[in-house]
Scaffold this motif. Sequence first.
Motif, mmCIF file in Angstrom:
data_model
loop_
_atom_site.group_PDB
_atom_site.id
_atom_site.type_symbol
_atom_site.label_atom_id
_atom_site.label_comp_id
_atom_site.label_asym_id
_atom_site.label_seq_id
_atom_site.Cartn_x
_atom_site.Cartn_y
_atom_site.Cartn_z
ATOM 1 N N GLN A 23 0.836 -1.208 0.000
ATOM 2 C CA GLN A 23 0.000 0.000 0.000
ATOM 3 C C GLN A 23 0.873 1.261 0.000
ATOM 4 O O GLN A 23 0.584 2.223 -0.704
ATOM 5 C CB GLN A 23 -0.937 -0.001 1.211
ATOM 6 C CG GLN A 23 -2.032 -1.035 1.134
ATOM 7 C CD GLN A 23 -2.834 -1.129 2.427
ATOM 8 O OE1 GLN A 23 -2.464 -0.567 3.447
ATOM 9 N NE2 GLN A 23 -3.953 -1.847 2.366
ATOM 10 N N LYS A 26 2.363 1.687 -3.433
ATOM 11 C CA LYS A 26 1.346 2.189 -4.363
ATOM 12 C C LYS A 26 1.155 3.690 -4.179
ATOM 13 O O LYS A 26 1.121 4.454 -5.152
ATOM 14 C CB LYS A 26 0.023 1.452 -4.131
ATOM 15 C CG LYS A 26 -1.064 1.822 -5.094
ATOM 16 C CD LYS A 26 -2.320 0.999 -4.831
ATOM 17 C CE LYS A 26 -3.447 1.398 -5.763
ATOM 18 N NZ LYS A 26 -4.669 0.639 -5.489
ATOM 19 N N LYS A 27 1.050 4.131 -2.934
ATOM 20 C CA LYS A 27 0.881 5.554 -2.638
ATOM 21 C C LYS A 27 2.119 6.339 -3.075
ATOM 22 O O LYS A 27 2.009 7.430 -3.661
ATOM 23 C CB LYS A 27 0.629 5.743 -1.133
ATOM 24 C CG LYS A 27 0.441 7.176 -0.713
ATOM 25 C CD LYS A 27 -0.796 7.789 -1.327
ATOM 26 C CE LYS A 27 -0.989 9.206 -0.832
ATOM 27 N NZ LYS A 27 -2.100 9.875 -1.489
ATOM 28 N N ARG A 29 4.231 5.607 -5.477
ATOM 29 C CA ARG A 29 4.233 5.707 -6.937
ATOM 30 C C ARG A 29 3.232 6.743 -7.420
ATOM 31 O O ARG A 29 3.482 7.470 -8.378
ATOM 32 C CB ARG A 29 3.930 4.348 -7.558
ATOM 33 C CG ARG A 29 5.089 3.391 -7.442
ATOM 34 C CD ARG A 29 4.774 2.058 -8.055
ATOM 35 N NE ARG A 29 5.953 1.197 -8.027
ATOM 36 C CZ ARG A 29 5.905 -0.117 -8.084
ATOM 37 N NH1 ARG A 29 4.740 -0.735 -8.174
ATOM 38 N NH2 ARG A 29 7.017 -0.825 -8.063
ATOM 39 N N GLN A 30 2.089 6.833 -6.742
ATOM 40 C CA GLN A 30 1.064 7.814 -7.104
ATOM 41 C C GLN A 30 1.596 9.238 -6.893
ATOM 42 O O GLN A 30 1.431 10.104 -7.752
ATOM 43 C CB GLN A 30 -0.191 7.595 -6.268
ATOM 44 C CG GLN A 30 -1.327 8.532 -6.580
ATOM 45 C CD GLN A 30 -2.541 8.261 -5.695
ATOM 46 O OE1 GLN A 30 -2.525 7.366 -4.847
ATOM 47 N NE2 GLN A 30 -3.579 9.028 -5.894
ATOM 48 N N VAL A 31 2.256 9.459 -5.766
ATOM 49 C CA VAL A 31 2.815 10.780 -5.469
ATOM 50 C C VAL A 31 3.900 11.138 -6.483
ATOM 51 O O VAL A 31 3.957 12.265 -6.982
ATOM 52 C CB VAL A 31 3.374 10.828 -4.027
ATOM 53 C CG1 VAL A 31 4.181 12.090 -3.784
ATOM 54 C CG2 VAL A 31 2.236 10.734 -3.019
ATOM 55 N N THR A 33 4.153 10.104 -9.564
ATOM 56 C CA THR A 33 3.481 10.399 -10.831
ATOM 57 C C THR A 33 2.892 11.802 -10.825
ATOM 58 O O THR A 33 3.045 12.553 -11.791
ATOM 59 C CB THR A 33 2.374 9.365 -11.103
ATOM 60 O OG1 THR A 33 2.969 8.062 -11.148
ATOM 61 C CG2 THR A 33 1.663 9.646 -12.411
ATOM 62 N N GLU A 34 2.233 12.177 -9.728
ATOM 63 C CA GLU A 34 1.633 13.513 -9.624
ATOM 64 C C GLU A 34 2.709 14.605 -9.684
ATOM 65 O O GLU A 34 2.553 15.605 -10.386
ATOM 66 C CB GLU A 34 0.837 13.645 -8.333
ATOM 67 C CG GLU A 34 -0.428 12.825 -8.321
ATOM 68 C CD GLU A 34 -1.100 12.792 -6.952
ATOM 69 O OE1 GLU A 34 -0.600 13.435 -6.002
ATOM 70 O OE2 GLU A 34 -2.138 12.113 -6.841
#
Length: 74
Positions: A23, A26-27, A29-31, A33-34
């Motif tokens: 988790q 995943k978070k 990688r999201q940050v 990307t943003e």
Amino acid sequence: MTINHYQKIQAEAATTDNKILEQLLKKFRQVVTERREEYYREIGEKKAHKLRMKRAQRLLEKMTCDRVSPEDLK
């Protein structure tokens, strides 16, 4: 990141459940990307601004060649 930070993360990872680690990954990688999108958008805005400034400069140069001042257009 210092070696001390790395060692702390490594120690916590050893005692943390895989599901939680997944988790967090995943978070993370999201940050990433943003932030990457924001960075590229900012670069694009800077390039667009630079292009507009070049166009304005060329227009002023042409006006000078034609002996037209910006004040004449008002």
